[in-house]
Design an enzyme around this catalytic site. Structure first.
Site, short mmCIF file in Angstrom:
data_model
loop_
_atom_site.label_atom_id
_atom_site.label_comp_id
_atom_site.label_asym_id
_atom_site.label_seq_id
_atom_site.Cartn_x
_atom_site.Cartn_y
_atom_site.Cartn_z
N THR A 50 0.82 -1.22 0.00
CA THR A 50 0.00 0.00 0.00
C THR A 50 0.84 1.25 0.00
O THR A 50 0.46 2.27 -0.57
CB THR A 50 -0.93 0.00 1.23
OG1 THR A 50 -1.85 -1.07 1.07
CG2 THR A 50 -1.70 1.29 1.37
N TYR A 64 -8.09 0.80 -3.32
CA TYR A 64 -6.97 1.29 -4.13
C TYR A 64 -6.25 0.08 -4.69
O TYR A 64 -6.58 -1.07 -4.34
CB TYR A 64 -6.00 2.11 -3.26
CG TYR A 64 -5.50 1.34 -2.06
CD1 TYR A 64 -6.17 1.41 -0.84
CD2 TYR A 64 -4.41 0.47 -2.15
CE1 TYR A 64 -5.75 0.65 0.25
CE2 TYR A 64 -3.99 -0.29 -1.08
CZ TYR A 64 -4.67 -0.19 0.12
OH TYR A 64 -4.28 -0.96 1.19
N SER A 97 1.89 -7.76 -0.60
CA SER A 97 2.67 -8.71 0.21
C SER A 97 1.92 -10.00 0.54
O SER A 97 2.54 -10.98 0.96
CB SER A 97 3.16 -8.06 1.50
OG SER A 97 2.10 -7.92 2.43
N THR A 130 1.64 -4.38 4.14
CA THR A 130 1.47 -4.62 5.58
C THR A 130 0.99 -6.04 5.89
O THR A 130 1.19 -6.52 7.00
CB THR A 130 0.45 -3.64 6.17
OG1 THR A 130 -0.81 -3.82 5.50
CG2 THR A 130 0.93 -2.20 6.03
N ASP A 131 0.36 -6.72 4.92
CA ASP A 131 -0.24 -8.03 5.23
C ASP A 131 0.77 -9.04 5.76
O ASP A 131 0.48 -9.73 6.73
CB ASP A 131 -0.92 -8.61 3.98
CG ASP A 131 -2.21 -7.87 3.65
OD1 ASP A 131 -2.93 -8.33 2.76
OD2 ASP A 131 -2.46 -6.83 4.30
N LYS A 203 0.40 -7.41 12.59
CA LYS A 203 -0.71 -6.59 12.08
C LYS A 203 -1.98 -7.06 12.79
O LYS A 203 -2.57 -8.08 12.42
CB LYS A 203 -0.86 -6.73 10.57
CG LYS A 203 -1.94 -5.83 9.97
CD LYS A 203 -1.96 -5.92 8.46
CE LYS A 203 -3.06 -5.04 7.85
NZ LYS A 203 -3.06 -5.12 6.37
N GLU A 323 -2.10 -28.04 27.79
CA GLU A 323 -3.28 -28.58 27.08
C GLU A 323 -3.02 -29.96 26.47
O GLU A 323 -3.93 -30.72 26.24
CB GLU A 323 -3.68 -27.61 25.96
CG GLU A 323 -4.36 -26.35 26.45
CD GLU A 323 -5.74 -26.65 27.03
OE1 GLU A 323 -6.23 -25.82 27.83
OE2 GLU A 323 -6.30 -27.71 26.71
#
Ligand code: DAS
Length: 366
Positions: A50, A64, A97, A130-131, A203, A323
Site C-alpha cells: 500500500t 486502491y 505482500s 502490511t499483510d 498486524k 493442554e
C-alpha cells in the site's frame, strides 16, 4: 544545475559572478558536499504494498491498488528525506505482500545481507505491504547478521488518500535506519510513530493506521526525527542468530492448520500427503487440540513431520505440557509466536536439521 550554479541562483546573483562571488559559491558548494558526506547513507529496498499504492480519489483510503508507485517516485515525493540521510532506492519487487513467497524472502534477505556488508551503507529501510510485513521483518531479524539498523515499513492508506500515513512512516523509517542509537536492536518495524521489535509485532488491526501492535509493547517512538527508547529486545536476533541467510538456499515446506469448532483432520492429512516437513497447529485457547485431531497429528509425527502447537488467540503464550502432553507426543510449543511467525522460525530450524529438542530451544530463545 551544479551546486555552484545553484548556490549562485539561490544567492540571487545573475550573470558571470565576480571572483569573490565565485569563492563564496564554491565555499557553499564545499559546505554542501561536506554536509552530504556527514549524513548517514540509507538504502531503501522497495517491495510494493500500500505504501506504493494508488487510489482513484483522495477519498479512497481503503479502496486502491497496491504496488503501483516505483521507489524513485516514492523518494522524490519526500524531499524531507534530504535532511535526514543520503538515500538511495532499489526496486526489489513490486507486489502486494499477501503474494510474497519463500523465494521473495530469500532474495530480499540476501540483498539486505549484501548491502549491510558495505562500509558506505549505514542503514536499510524495506518498504513492504502490511499483510505479511511482520513475517518478513522477523525473517530478516533471524537471518541477517548485522547490527546496522534495518527498519521495515508500510502504510495502511495509499499516498493518494487524504491523511495518507505512508510519507511520515517512510520518513520515520529512514530516520531510524540512519540513527546510531537504533543499532543492535534487531530488525525494527516503524509504523505510526512507533519503533517496534520485528519479533513480537504483528498486524492486529486491518483497517486502522495503528495496525501494528505488540503484546509486549513498543521499544520506543520516533518523533520529529528523534528516537525515544523505553525498552530493548531480550530475545536473540541478527548478530546473535545461529541462522545466516548467506548459507541458506532453500526453505522447507512448513504449513499451518487453523483450529475451530468441528475441525476435521482433512487439512492435516492433505498437508502430510503433500510433503510438509512440519505443521503449525493454530489451536484454540492455549494451543488446544480437538480430541479427534490428536491421532492424525500423532500419525504425522510418526512419519517424521514436526508438530508445533501455536494458538489462534493473538495474545498470551502456549504452555508446554498444559493442554497436551507435548513431552509424550514429541511435540513443540510456539511460546508467544503467532502461527505465521512460528512457521518462519520452524523453516529456519529445519534448515539446520533441528530435532524436537533443538526446535523447542529455538522457540524459547528467538
Ligand atoms: N495488500 C496489502 C499488502 O500488500 C496492502 C498493504 O496493506 O500494504 O500487504
Amino acid at each position: 544545475m551544479s551546486l555552484v550554479a545553484a548556490a549562485i541562483a539561490v544567492a540571487g546573483f545573475a550573470g558571470a559572478p565576480s571572483l569573490a562571488l565565485a569563492q563564496d559559491a564554491s565555499a557553499v558548494a564545499a559546505a554542501a558536499a561536506k554536509a552530504a558526506t556527514a549524513k548517514p547513507n540509507v538504502v531503501v529496498l522497495a517491495t510494493g504494498g500500500t505504501i506504493a499504492g494508488a487510489g482513484a480519489s483522495a477519498a479512497n483510503s481503503a479502496t486502491y491498488t497496491a504496488a503501483k508507485v516505483p521507489v524513485d517516485k516514492l523518494l522524490a515525493g519526500l524531499p524531507e528525506l534530504a535532511g535526514v540521510a543520503n538515500v538511495k532506492g532499489e526496486q526489489v519487487f513490486q507486489i502486494a505482500s499477501e503474494s510474497f513467497t519463500n523465494d521473495n524472502l530469500l532474495s530480499l534477505a540476501k540483498r539486505v545481507s549484501q548491502l549491510v556488508k558495505q562500509p558506505d551503507v549505514d542503514g536499510i529501510v524495506v518498504t513492504h505491504g502490511t499483510d505479511t510485513l511482520a513475517e518478513t521483518a522477523y525473517f530478516l531479524s533471524l537471518t541477517v547478521h548485522t547490527d546496522k539498523p534495518i527498519a521495515v515499513v508500510g502504510s495502511m492508506r495509499p499516498g493518494t488518500a487524504l491523511s495518507a500515513d505512508g510519507a511520515l512512516n517512510l520518513l520515520n523509517a529512514v530516520s531510524v535506519a540512519a540513527s546510531k542509537d537504533a543499532r543492535g536492536k534487531g530488525v525494527l518495524i516503524t509504523m505510526a510513530d512507533q519503533i517496534q521489535s520485528a519479533r513480537d509485532t504483528n498486524k492486529d488491526i486491518n483497517i486502522e493506521t495503528n495496525a501494528f501492535q505488540s503484546q509486549w509493547g513498543s521499544l520506543g517512538m520516533v518523533v520529529e526525527g528523534k528516537n525515544y527508547w523505553f525498552r530493548a529486545p531480550v530475545k536473540r536476533h541478527t548478530m546473535q542468530s545461529e541462522f545466516d541467510i548467506d548459507s541458506i538456499t532453500n526453505l522447507p515446506s512448513v504449513e499451518i492448520v487453523y483450529a475451530y469448532g468441528n475441525v476435521q483432520p482433512t487439512a492435516v492429512n492433505a498437508l502430510v500427503g503433500a510433503g510438509a516437513k512440519a505443521i503449525i497447529h493454530a489451536g484454540t485457547g492455549n494451543g488446544s487440540v480437538a480430541d479427534r485431531m490428536v491421532k492424525p497429528l500423532q500419525d504425522a509425527r510418526a512419519k517424521g513431520v514436526f508438530i508445533v502447537r501455536s494458538s489462534r488467540v493473538p495474545y498470551g503464550f502456549v504452555l508446554r505440557n498444559a493442554e497436551q502432553p507435548d513431552d509424550k507426543y514429541d511435540w513443540v510449543v510456539a511460546h508467544d509466536m503467532r502461527p505465521e511467525k512460528a512457521r518462519i522460525l520452524t523453516m529456519l530450524a529445519l534448515t539446520k536439521g533441528a530435532d524436537t529438542k533443538e526446535l523447542q530451544r529455538m522457540f524459547w530463545e528467538y
